[in-house]
Design a protein around this motif. Structure first.
Motif, PDB file in Angstrom:
ATOM      1  N   ALA A   4       1.174   3.231  -5.014  1.00 52.03           N
ATOM      2  CA  ALA A   4       1.655   2.179  -4.113  1.00 52.03           C
ATOM      3  C   ALA A   4       2.988   1.632  -4.644  1.00 52.03           C
ATOM      4  O   ALA A   4       3.728   2.340  -5.310  1.00 52.03           O
ATOM      5  CB  ALA A   4       0.609   1.080  -3.998  1.00 52.03           C
ATOM      6  N   ARG A   7      12.207   3.348   4.784  1.00 49.77           N
ATOM      7  CA  ARG A   7      12.045   2.590   6.027  1.00 49.77           C
ATOM      8  C   ARG A   7      13.006   1.407   6.072  1.00 49.77           C
ATOM      9  O   ARG A   7      13.637   1.159   7.084  1.00 49.77           O
ATOM     10  CB  ARG A   7      10.589   2.132   6.155  1.00 49.77           C
ATOM     11  N   LEU A  55       3.335   1.646   8.118  1.00 44.43           N
ATOM     12  CA  LEU A  55       3.510   2.869   7.337  1.00 44.43           C
ATOM     13  C   LEU A  55       2.167   3.441   6.898  1.00 44.43           C
ATOM     14  O   LEU A  55       1.945   4.649   6.939  1.00 44.43           O
ATOM     15  CB  LEU A  55       4.391   2.610   6.118  1.00 44.43           C
ATOM     16  N   ALA A  56       1.261   2.567   6.494  1.00 43.94           N
ATOM     17  CA  ALA A  56      -0.065   3.014   6.037  1.00 43.94           C
ATOM     18  C   ALA A  56      -0.865   3.669   7.169  1.00 43.94           C
ATOM     19  O   ALA A  56      -1.695   4.550   6.923  1.00 43.94           O
ATOM     20  CB  ALA A  56      -0.844   1.844   5.440  1.00 43.94           C
ATOM     21  N   LYS A  58       0.831  -1.197   0.000  1.00 41.54           N
ATOM     22  CA  LYS A  58       0.000   0.000   0.000  1.00 41.54           C
ATOM     23  C   LYS A  58       0.868   1.251   0.000  1.00 41.54           C
ATOM     24  O   LYS A  58       0.455   2.304  -0.468  1.00 41.54           O
ATOM     25  CB  LYS A  58      -0.886   0.020   1.252  1.00 41.54           C
ATOM     26  N   SER A  59       2.064   1.143   0.545  1.00 45.63           N
ATOM     27  CA  SER A  59       2.958   2.286   0.734  1.00 45.63           C
ATOM     28  C   SER A  59       3.610   2.709  -0.580  1.00 45.63           C
ATOM     29  O   SER A  59       3.941   1.869  -1.412  1.00 45.63           O
ATOM     30  CB  SER A  59       4.070   1.925   1.712  1.00 45.63           C
ATOM     31  N   ASP A 105       4.505  -2.496   6.060  1.00 44.67           N
ATOM     32  CA  ASP A 105       3.599  -1.796   5.151  1.00 44.67           C
ATOM     33  C   ASP A 105       2.354  -1.295   5.893  1.00 44.67           C
ATOM     34  O   ASP A 105       1.950  -0.140   5.739  1.00 44.67           O
ATOM     35  CB  ASP A 105       3.204  -2.721   3.992  1.00 44.67           C
ATOM     36  N   GLU A 106       1.763  -2.146   6.714  1.00 45.57           N
ATOM     37  CA  GLU A 106       0.587  -1.746   7.505  1.00 45.57           C
ATOM     38  C   GLU A 106       0.940  -0.609   8.461  1.00 45.57           C
ATOM     39  O   GLU A 106       0.161   0.326   8.637  1.00 45.57           O
ATOM     40  CB  GLU A 106       0.031  -2.937   8.299  1.00 45.57           C
ATOM     41  N   LYS A 143       8.736   5.924   0.302  1.00 44.98           N
ATOM     42  CA  LYS A 143       8.501   5.836   1.745  1.00 44.98           C
ATOM     43  C   LYS A 143       8.908   4.454   2.273  1.00 44.98           C
ATOM     44  O   LYS A 143       9.577   4.339   3.301  1.00 44.98           O
ATOM     45  CB  LYS A 143       7.021   6.105   2.032  1.00 44.98           C
ATOM     46  N   TYR A 144       8.532   3.405   1.563  1.00 43.89           N
ATOM     47  CA  TYR A 144       8.867   2.051   1.998  1.00 43.89           C
ATOM     48  C   TYR A 144      10.377   1.818   1.917  1.00 43.89           C
ATOM     49  O   TYR A 144      10.981   1.267   2.843  1.00 43.89           O
ATOM     50  CB  TYR A 144       8.112   0.998   1.183  1.00 43.89           C
ATOM     51  N   ASP A 198       1.209  11.323   7.094  1.00 45.22           N
ATOM     52  CA  ASP A 198       2.398  11.899   6.426  1.00 45.22           C
ATOM     53  C   ASP A 198       2.827  13.190   7.036  1.00 45.22           C
ATOM     54  O   ASP A 198       2.191  13.979   7.556  1.00 45.22           O
ATOM     55  CB  ASP A 198       2.123  12.108   4.925  1.00 45.22           C
TER      56      ASP A 198
END
Length: 152
Positions: free
Chosen positions: A110, A23, A147-148, A14-15, A144-145, A19-20, A152
């Motif tokens: 995504a 991380r 981050l979602a 989803k990210s 991912d969860e 951003k992912y 932001d």
């Protein structure tokens, strides 16, 4: 039976890719926040959080047992790829070599995580590291969860 092999899979995330990738490449100290049931700590052993070649020590639970992994991180900013190369720890009891590469590919708003596990078994009687691959998949989903769920 061959001793060396590769396992591969892909996951829809989803990210956003940037951003992912940030991380997993420079904010691994956040992993226990995202997946506390699996990852208990990630600490810098050599280097720092952001420099490629830095060594991290992971404490995690695998198949109900606490394990430790010391890995060296390789980062390719251009390809949004991070490789974790095992240099010590429980995984090397079964495998002469073990490395996980995460390649984060943008897909609209995504992204997709392409996961590759390269390994060489210590002995042909050892199974392929499918349980470690499942662990990585589960951790990727947890991050991912996490981050979602963050603003932001």
């Amino acid at each position: 039976m061959t001793l060396a092999g590769t396992l591969e899979t892909e996951l829809e995330l989803k990210s956003p890719a940037d951003k992912y990738f940030k991380r997993i490449s420079s904010e691994l100290h956040q992993a226990p926040n995202a997946s506390s049931d699996k990852v208990h700590a990630v600490e810098v052993h050599e280097g720092d959080w952001e420099t490629p070649g830095s060594v991290k020590i992971w404490t995690y639970t695998m198949n109900g047992k606490q394990e430790v992994l010391k890995d060296k991180i390789e980062v390719d900013e251009a390809k949004k790829s991070v490789t974790f190369v095992a240099v010590d720890g429980h995984v090397l009891e079964k495998y002469k070599s073990y490395k996980v590469t995460l390649h984060i590919v943008p897909k609209g708003e995504a992204s997709v995580a392409k996961i590759t596990v390269d390994f060489e078994k210590q002995h042909e009687s050892h199974d392929d590291p499918k349980d470690y691959l499942q662990f990585v998949i589960s951790l990727i989903k947890d991050i991912d969860e996490h981050l979602a769920s963050q603003a932001d």
